[in-house]
Design a protein around this motif. Structure first.
Motif, PDB file in Angstrom:
ATOM      1  N   GLY A  77       0.823  -1.206   0.000  1.00 29.81           N
ATOM      2  CA  GLY A  77       0.000   0.000   0.000  1.00 29.81           C
ATOM      3  C   GLY A  77       0.857   1.255   0.000  1.00 29.81           C
ATOM      4  N   PRO A  78       0.308   2.378  -0.474  1.00 28.41           N
ATOM      5  CA  PRO A  78       1.060   3.628  -0.483  1.00 28.41           C
ATOM      6  C   PRO A  78       1.291   4.138   0.931  1.00 28.41           C
ATOM      7  N   GLU A  79       2.360   4.903   1.065  1.00 34.56           N
ATOM      8  CA  GLU A  79       2.685   5.476   2.376  1.00 34.56           C
ATOM      9  C   GLU A  79       1.751   6.647   2.659  1.00 34.56           C
ATOM     10  N   GLN A  80       0.916   6.512   3.687  1.00 35.50           N
ATOM     11  CA  GLN A  80      -0.048   7.560   4.044  1.00 35.50           C
ATOM     12  C   GLN A  80       0.675   8.703   4.761  1.00 35.50           C
ATOM     13  N   LEU A  81       0.405   9.934   4.311  1.00 37.66           N
ATOM     14  CA  LEU A  81       1.110  11.093   4.867  1.00 37.66           C
ATOM     15  C   LEU A  81       0.146  12.119   5.466  1.00 37.66           C
ATOM     16  N   ASN A  82      -0.859  12.540   4.672  1.00 36.08           N
ATOM     17  CA  ASN A  82      -1.797  13.595   5.103  1.00 36.08           C
ATOM     18  C   ASN A  82      -1.040  14.811   5.640  1.00 36.08           C
ATOM     19  N   HIS A  83      -0.121  15.307   4.820  1.00 30.33           N
ATOM     20  CA  HIS A  83       0.784  16.390   5.194  1.00 30.33           C
ATOM     21  C   HIS A  83       0.445  17.633   4.370  1.00 30.33           C
ATOM     22  N   LEU A  85      -1.525  13.529   0.363  1.00 35.80           N
ATOM     23  CA  LEU A  85      -2.186  12.388   0.983  1.00 35.80           C
ATOM     24  C   LEU A  85      -1.257  11.189   1.159  1.00 35.80           C
ATOM     25  N   SER A  86      -0.514  10.860   0.089  1.00 36.02           N
ATOM     26  CA  SER A  86       0.317   9.662   0.161  1.00 36.02           C
ATOM     27  C   SER A  86       1.408   9.679  -0.900  1.00 36.02           C
ATOM     28  N   ASN A  87       2.461   8.957  -0.609  1.00 36.75           N
ATOM     29  CA  ASN A  87       3.524   8.705  -1.580  1.00 36.75           C
ATOM     30  C   ASN A  87       3.174   7.397  -2.280  1.00 36.75           C
ATOM     31  N   THR A  88       3.006   7.441  -3.620  1.00 38.14           N
ATOM     32  CA  THR A  88       2.581   6.249  -4.356  1.00 38.14           C
ATOM     33  C   THR A  88       3.689   5.212  -4.484  1.00 38.14           C
ATOM     34  N   GLY A  89       4.943   5.630  -4.264  1.00 41.87           N
ATOM     35  CA  GLY A  89       6.057   4.713  -4.468  1.00 41.87           C
ATOM     36  C   GLY A  89       6.517   4.637  -5.907  1.00 41.87           C
ATOM     37  N   VAL A  90       5.874   5.408  -6.795  1.00 41.20           N
ATOM     38  CA  VAL A  90       6.267   5.450  -8.205  1.00 41.20           C
ATOM     39  C   VAL A  90       7.253   6.603  -8.385  1.00 41.20           C
ATOM     40  N   SER A  91       8.468   6.306  -8.825  1.00 43.52           N
ATOM     41  CA  SER A  91       9.518   7.319  -8.956  1.00 43.52           C
ATOM     42  C   SER A  91       9.706   7.716 -10.409  1.00 43.52           C
ATOM     43  N   PHE A  92      10.106   8.974 -10.607  1.00 39.88           N
ATOM     44  CA  PHE A  92      10.419   9.481 -11.938  1.00 39.88           C
ATOM     45  C   PHE A  92      11.464  10.581 -11.805  1.00 39.88           C
TER      46      PHE A  92
END
Length: 203
Positions: free
Chosen positions: A116-122, A154-161
């Motif tokens: 799952g994506p890393e939840q941040l809510n930052h 909301l979250s870091n999807t983990g997809v990098s570019f």
């Protein structure tokens, strides 16, 4: 008598040609445009008064103009039908297009991130740019965000570019989407995967 028959026949041919041309202009047509190594597609949709552009890294709706061209309001993309097919303009560069039966590529669904994506809510800010329907440039653009706009990361999807990650964000008006971390900053401490802490960016 013979000349009158010939004239009637000629007028019938002209009427048929005009009718078929008008019918072609009112039909949905898909054009394949050679823009380089990857083709772009334009589908004209006259009944909706627009055309749909699908390119290597963008998708855009092009409203129809009174002169028959299709022109995007803010992306610099336009399309004009020609006798041979059509011409696609990306900014000030033109590309030839031909009618095709090939279908435009469809953007894949957002990937499932293991765990799952890393939840941040930052709370953070955008440095300006496109809001997309998924974490990547191959997903449709669903909005534009102005520089300095506050949003919730909301979250870091983990997809990098290109050294930064894609984040799911929410705007104050409730709209949600994805933006690249290279044009995001965080209020407070810096988050891994995005550009910087907003306090460290000169204004």
């Amino acid at each position: 008598m013979r000349s009158r028959l010939l004239l009637t026949f000629a007028l019938a041919l002209i009427g048929a040609a005009v009718g078929s041309s008008a019918a072609a202009a009112s039909e949905n047509r898909t054009y394949k445009c050679r823009t380089g190594t990857v083709d772009a597609f334009v589908e004209t949709i006259p009944e909706e008064g627009r055309a749909q552009y699908t390119g290597p890294d963008d998708i855009a709706s092009l409203p129809a103009m009174p002169n028959g061209a299709y022109v995007s309001d803010n992306s610099g993309i336009s399309f004009q039908r020609t006798e041979q097919g059509g011409t696609l303009w990306l900014g000030d560069v033109s590309f030839p297009c031909e009618v095709t039966t090939a279908r435009a590529p469809v953007a894949p669904p957002p990937p499932t991130v293991l765990g799952g994506p890393e939840q941040l809510n930052h709370v953070g800010q955008s440095l300006g740019g496109r809001l997309r329907a998924g974490p990547g440039t191959n997903y449709p653009q669903i909005g534009n965000i102005e520089d300095g706009t506050y949003l919730t990361i909301l979250s870091n999807t983990g997809v990098s570019f290109d050294g930064y990650d894609w984040f799911e964000v929410a705007l104050d008006n409730g709209q949600r989407g994805f933006q690249w971390g290279g044009i995001l900053c965080s209020n407070g401490g810096q988050l891994v995967g995005l550009y910087a802490s907003c306090q460290n960016i000169p204004r």
